[in-house]
Design a protein around this motif. Structure first.
Motif, PDB file in Angstrom:
ATOM      1  N   TYR A  68      39.390  23.791  40.063  1.00 55.67           N
ATOM      2  CA  TYR A  68      38.357  24.825  40.082  1.00 55.67           C
ATOM      3  C   TYR A  68      38.295  25.421  41.488  1.00 55.67           C
ATOM      4  N   SER A  69      38.364  26.721  41.556  1.00 57.42           N
ATOM      5  CA  SER A  69      38.460  27.373  42.861  1.00 57.42           C
ATOM      6  C   SER A  69      37.634  28.648  42.901  1.00 57.42           C
ATOM      7  N   HIS A  70      37.887  29.444  43.979  1.00 55.98           N
ATOM      8  CA  HIS A  70      37.097  30.653  44.216  1.00 55.98           C
ATOM      9  C   HIS A  70      38.046  31.820  44.448  1.00 55.98           C
ATOM     10  N   LYS A  71      37.846  32.878  43.690  1.00 55.83           N
ATOM     11  CA  LYS A  71      38.765  34.018  43.735  1.00 55.83           C
ATOM     12  C   LYS A  71      38.852  34.649  45.122  1.00 55.83           C
ATOM     13  N   MET A  80      46.793  39.402  41.282  1.00 57.15           N
ATOM     14  CA  MET A  80      46.377  38.901  39.971  1.00 57.15           C
ATOM     15  C   MET A  80      44.910  39.224  39.682  1.00 57.15           C
ATOM     16  N   PHE A  81      44.030  38.897  40.623  1.00 61.06           N
ATOM     17  CA  PHE A  81      42.601  39.109  40.383  1.00 61.06           C
ATOM     18  C   PHE A  81      42.228  40.582  40.488  1.00 61.06           C
ATOM     19  N   GLY A  82      43.051  41.350  41.189  1.00 67.12           N
ATOM     20  CA  GLY A  82      42.814  42.783  41.232  1.00 67.12           C
ATOM     21  C   GLY A  82      43.074  43.428  39.887  1.00 67.12           C
ATOM     22  N   ASP A  83      44.104  42.914  39.160  1.00 66.70           N
ATOM     23  CA  ASP A  83      44.437  43.444  37.839  1.00 66.70           C
ATOM     24  C   ASP A  83      43.528  42.877  36.748  1.00 66.70           C
ATOM     25  N   SER A  84      43.091  41.609  36.956  1.00 71.03           N
ATOM     26  CA  SER A  84      42.251  40.954  35.939  1.00 71.03           C
ATOM     27  C   SER A  84      41.013  40.353  36.611  1.00 71.03           C
ATOM     28  N   PRO A  85      40.082  41.162  37.036  1.00 63.98           N
ATOM     29  CA  PRO A  85      38.930  40.651  37.799  1.00 63.98           C
ATOM     30  C   PRO A  85      37.996  39.758  36.993  1.00 63.98           C
ATOM     31  N   THR A  86      38.046  39.851  35.672  1.00 64.25           N
ATOM     32  CA  THR A  86      37.109  39.075  34.850  1.00 64.25           C
ATOM     33  C   THR A  86      37.700  37.754  34.354  1.00 64.25           C
ATOM     34  N   SER A  87      38.961  37.493  34.674  1.00 64.20           N
ATOM     35  CA  SER A  87      39.592  36.260  34.177  1.00 64.20           C
ATOM     36  C   SER A  87      38.937  35.043  34.804  1.00 64.20           C
TER      37      SER A  87
END
Length: 313
Positions: free
Chosen positions: A47-50, A63-70
């Motif tokens: 468990y981590s922090h984006k 990755m998080f820029g393309d899928s911010p809600t994942s």
């Protein structure tokens, strides 16, 4: 009486940042305040922090820029043990590198695009290069980088070719990587016969697919350092390709001539001069003995050329 204002600047970046990072790491271990679950190839969950991951890794940033809600992502390329070590580095900047694990960590750091960790692995590996691992690191760095490690591994393999050609990893090299090693000026072999048989062994390991590489690889053989008897005796062991047979026959015919014999002597002197200049003279080029050595070699080469011209008239 007016009271004077006072102020003080407190600056403890190292200790404060370290404590903050350690606290964030404990949050990952307990799953507190996390917004992403990273699952390793062997299904270990972290468990981590984006925001922390994105700040450290271009891979996670994209990755998080393309899928911010994942909220969950599976990483098939990295094991739980390696992922834990990399996440510890991301949060604290600390990691324990060992000869047994640095290969996997380097591969993981390259996958996640964590440049600072790649650099640390590079420094560590450069000090750990040996006969057993240099080819493996050459293959990894050729595929994933960094270029500095690739160049060091190739250089190390070149100066230790006799020994690395006996390793199992030698037979796993692809054509381009093998050619990169044997075409370098720093290639050192105890004899050209050893080099010749090493190429034969590499091709025979997968003859069906590797015979097509024969012409390119055998063009690196310094035939002038092989005896005519050796070439005649072992010509039949070369891959059955017309181009290779023609290559050897051309050398045989040329070396049989007086010009070829004199040229072989000249090339041997030139090779020796190049090797000693690169490895022993260049670092001490301003030393008076180095200057004398260069002058003597130049005189000997000129005498050889003059003698050759006289004989060939």
């Amino acid at each position: 009486m007016q009271k004077q204002e006072s102020s003080i600047s407190i600056n403890q970046p190292n200790s404060y940042t370290m404590k903050l990072c350690e606290k964030l790491l404990t949050f990952t271990e307990k799953g507190q305040f996390s917004d992403i679950c990273i699952i390793s190839s062997d299904n270990v969950k972290f468990y981590s922090h984006k925001n922390v991951l994105s700040a450290a890794s271009d891979y996670f940033m994209a990755m998080f820029g393309d899928s911010p809600t994942s909220t969950q992502v599976k990483i098939h390329e990295v094991s739980g043990k390696v992922l834990k070590a990399i996440l510890t580095f991301v949060y604290t900047g600390q990691i324990e590198l060992q000869s047994e694990t640095v290969e996997d960590i380097l591969r993981g750091a390259t996958f996640f695009q964590i440049q600072s960790l790649i650099t640390q692995c590079n420094f560590f590996t450069a000090e750990q290069l040996d006969i057993k691992n240099c080819l493996n690191f050459a293959m990894i760095s050729n595929q994933y980088g960094p270029i500095e490690l690739y160049q060091q591994a190739i250089w190390f393999a070149g100066v230790n070719f006799d020994r690395i050609s006996k390793e199992e990893d030698f037979l796993k090299l692809d054509e381009n990587l093998l050619n990169a090693i044997i075409s370098r000026r720093n290639l050192w072999v105890s004899s050209e016969e050893v080099f010749y048989f090493s190429l034969i062994k590499w091709i025979d390991h997968d003859k069906l697919n590797r015979e097509k590489s024969a012409v390119k690889l055998f063009s690196n053989v310094r035939y002038w350092m092989l005896s005519l008897d050796f070439i005649k005796e072992h010509k039949s062991k070369m891959p059955k390709q017309m181009e290779c047979v023609e290559l050897v026959c051309t050398w045989l015919e040329w070396y049989s001539s007086p010009r070829g014999m004199m040229w072989s002597c000249f090339r041997a002197c030139k090779e020796a001069h190049s090797y000693f200049t690169t490895n022993y003279i260049d670092p001490y080029i301003n030393h008076p003995y180095a200057q004398k050595f260069i002058q003597i070699v130049a005189i000997l080469v000129l005498l050889l050329i003059k003698t050759s011209a006289t004989i060939l008239k």
